[in-house]
Design a protein around this motif. Structure first.
Motif, mmCIF file in Angstrom:
data_model
loop_
_atom_site.group_PDB
_atom_site.id
_atom_site.type_symbol
_atom_site.label_atom_id
_atom_site.label_comp_id
_atom_site.label_asym_id
_atom_site.label_seq_id
_atom_site.Cartn_x
_atom_site.Cartn_y
_atom_site.Cartn_z
ATOM 1 N N ARG A 210 0.827 -1.200 0.000
ATOM 2 C CA ARG A 210 0.000 0.000 0.000
ATOM 3 C C ARG A 210 0.871 1.263 0.000
ATOM 4 O O ARG A 210 0.623 2.215 -0.739
ATOM 5 C CB ARG A 210 -0.921 -0.002 1.217
ATOM 6 N N ALA A 211 1.912 1.267 0.842
ATOM 7 C CA ALA A 211 2.785 2.437 0.928
ATOM 8 C C ALA A 211 3.527 2.672 -0.384
ATOM 9 O O ALA A 211 3.685 3.825 -0.823
ATOM 10 C CB ALA A 211 3.777 2.256 2.079
ATOM 11 N N LEU A 212 3.985 1.608 -1.036
ATOM 12 C CA LEU A 212 4.676 1.765 -2.320
ATOM 13 C C LEU A 212 3.762 2.383 -3.370
ATOM 14 O O LEU A 212 4.162 3.289 -4.107
ATOM 15 C CB LEU A 212 5.189 0.402 -2.797
ATOM 16 N N LEU A 213 2.527 1.899 -3.441
ATOM 17 C CA LEU A 213 1.604 2.428 -4.441
ATOM 18 C C LEU A 213 1.197 3.868 -4.105
ATOM 19 O O LEU A 213 1.031 4.695 -5.012
ATOM 20 C CB LEU A 213 0.370 1.528 -4.535
ATOM 21 N N GLU A 214 1.023 4.165 -2.821
ATOM 22 C CA GLU A 214 0.711 5.541 -2.443
ATOM 23 C C GLU A 214 1.854 6.481 -2.820
ATOM 24 O O GLU A 214 1.619 7.592 -3.319
ATOM 25 C CB GLU A 214 0.430 5.617 -0.943
ATOM 26 N N THR A 215 3.088 6.046 -2.586
ATOM 27 C CA THR A 215 4.236 6.871 -2.968
ATOM 28 C C THR A 215 4.304 7.062 -4.475
ATOM 29 O O THR A 215 4.599 8.160 -4.968
ATOM 30 C CB THR A 215 5.533 6.223 -2.462
ATOM 31 N N LEU A 216 4.008 5.997 -5.216
ATOM 32 C CA LEU A 216 4.040 6.089 -6.673
ATOM 33 C C LEU A 216 2.987 7.062 -7.188
ATOM 34 O O LEU A 216 3.278 7.921 -8.034
ATOM 35 C CB LEU A 216 3.814 4.698 -7.271
ATOM 36 N N VAL A 217 1.758 6.939 -6.689
ATOM 37 C CA VAL A 217 0.691 7.838 -7.130
ATOM 38 C C VAL A 217 0.981 9.274 -6.703
ATOM 39 O O VAL A 217 0.767 10.226 -7.457
ATOM 40 C CB VAL A 217 -0.662 7.354 -6.579
ATOM 41 N N GLN A 218 1.495 9.432 -5.486
ATOM 42 C CA GLN A 218 1.796 10.778 -4.993
ATOM 43 C C GLN A 218 2.889 11.438 -5.828
ATOM 44 O O GLN A 218 2.873 12.651 -6.027
ATOM 45 C CB GLN A 218 2.203 10.712 -3.520
ATOM 46 N N ALA A 219 3.835 10.648 -6.309
ATOM 47 C CA ALA A 219 4.891 11.211 -7.157
ATOM 48 C C ALA A 219 4.303 11.775 -8.447
ATOM 49 O O ALA A 219 4.726 12.837 -8.920
ATOM 50 C CB ALA A 219 5.934 10.143 -7.465
ATOM 51 N N TRP A 220 3.309 11.094 -9.023
ATOM 52 C CA TRP A 220 2.669 11.621 -10.220
ATOM 53 C C TRP A 220 1.791 12.824 -9.896
ATOM 54 O O TRP A 220 1.676 13.741 -10.709
ATOM 55 C CB TRP A 220 1.836 10.531 -10.894
ATOM 56 N N VAL A 221 1.171 12.818 -8.715
ATOM 57 C CA VAL A 221 0.344 13.961 -8.324
ATOM 58 C C VAL A 221 1.195 15.218 -8.185
ATOM 59 O O VAL A 221 0.802 16.319 -8.602
ATOM 60 C CB VAL A 221 -0.411 13.656 -7.014
#
Length: 385
Positions: A210-221
């Motif tokens: 979950r944390a990896l995907l949140e970091t990935l999405v946040q990087a695009w945001v």
């Protein structure tokens, strides 16, 4: 003659006269009745033969239905129905069924070899990324640290010369930015850390994914100049945050999410993109299912050759396929009414075996001690710097 007459004597009295008169109508009626009876008999026999032939043909071709259905499932890459083909009542059809079973076995064997080969190729890619990450960390990181140290020394020596000190401060700031970009690059190259840590703890936790995907999405945001709105929906049913997932599965989900979102940013021209991950496990089951999807409201995919070009879709398909899953794509159902564009939805189902947490408790304690020791060493190194 039409009439035949004869005398019939009798003992008392005159003889009787007997006449026979031929009737063409009666002969015709009799012949017609006989002809009708014979034709009716022939028609009845013909209908009976046709009925028997129809029953036999339908009984023979009824066995073709499972064969045709099995061939259709082979086209959809589902070989379960082929393996379950029953014995055919006709020898020729039974030969065809045997050939289909043999074909299914050969396809499964070839599929298994291709999956192993695909996994090996992806493993080589990850090894190359790990090697590149180590080179960046060891070589470039050390040189950047040395440059920052030299810049700090120069800044102190040139404190009495403001112009030169400002230039040195700018050099130090550039080094700091490069170091930040290198750290982000290292995270993308090696999101799960080293392979040794994964072998020690037996996989990655649900919370880690979950944390990896949140970091990935946040990087695009937070990416500058982006008009696409990125969101994440993560759900786990039957598995807690501390439950372990296979490292290969976590890496696969991260990589396909990374490539899919990159593809959305580069080619979709979408205003909204949504990454969805749902993990489901039945109570007491040894296996679980991970549903993964990326949906956008962009221009869609109308070119079959896009899967052969280097735009990330082929990489997503290969990774899903190597992990034992199937990738489906279709126009996004919610985008057509909103923007008038077809959009695109990628959907994959990845089955996996759940890791028993009880066998990892001791390893977790060892990893915690090692982490604390590593953190202390890192703090000491920071103080030294």
């Amino acid at each position: 003659p039409q009439t035949v007459a004869a005398a019939l004597p009798r003992p008392a009295g005159p003889a009787w006269q007997v006449q026979w008169i031929a009737s063409h109508d009666s002969e015709q009626r009799e012949s017609l009745v006989q002809l009708v009876e014979m034709m009716s008999l022939l028609a009845g026999c013909g209908l009976l033969m046709l009925g028997v032939m129809h029953w036999r043909v339908r009984r023979s071709f009824r066995a073709l239905a499972p064969l045709l259905s099995a061939i259709e499932q082979v086209e959809r890459q589902d070989l379960g129905e082929v393996r379950a083909l029953p014995a055919m009542p006709i020898r020729e059809l039974d030969v065809i069924a045997h050939a289909l079973r043999h074909l299914a076995g050969a396809l499964e064997e070839a599929e298994a070899r291709r999956r192993v080969l695909g996994a090996q190729v992806l493993t080589l890619q990850e090894d190359e990324r790990n090697h590149l990450a180590r080179e960046l960390h060891d070589e470039l990181g050390q040189h950047l640290t040395a440059l920052r140290v030299d810049a700090s020394w120069l800044q102190r020596r040139l404190a009495h010369e403001p112009e030169l000190a400002a230039v040195v401060a700018g050099m130090s700031e550039h080094c700091s930015r490069i170091q930040s970009e290198v750290r982000a690059l290292l995270t993308r190259l090696r999101p799960l850390g080293t392979a040794e840590s994964a072998q020690a703890d037996g996989g990655e936790s649900v919370e880690r994914l979950r944390a990896l995907l949140e970091t990935l999405v946040q990087a695009w945001v937070q990416s500058p100049g982006r008009s696409t709105r990125y969101t994440l929906a993560f759900d786990s049913v039957g598995l807690g945050d501390s439950d372990r997932l296979p490292r290969e599965l976590v890496l696969t989900v991260y990589r396909i999410s990374q490539e899919a979102l990159t593809n959305v940013a580069r080619h979709a021209h979408a205003s909204e993109a949504r990454l969805s991950v749902r993990i489901t496990r039945e109570p007491g089951a040894a296996t679980a299912l991970l549903d993964w999807a990326v949906q956008d409201d962009g221009c869609g995919l109308d070119d079959a050759g896009a899967w052969q070009r280097g735009n990330g879709l082929a990489g997503v398909k290969d990774r899903v396929w190597s992990a034992g899953g199937d990738l489906e794509w279709q126009p996004a159902p919610a985008s057509a009414a909103g923007t008038g564009r077809p959009g695109l939805k990628l959907h994959a189902r990845l089955p996996f075996a759940v890791i028993d947490n009880r066998s990892n408790n001791d390893n977790d304690n060892v990893n915690n001690n090692s982490t604390r020791s590593s953190s202390t060493t890192a703090a000491e190194q920071e103080n030294i710097s």
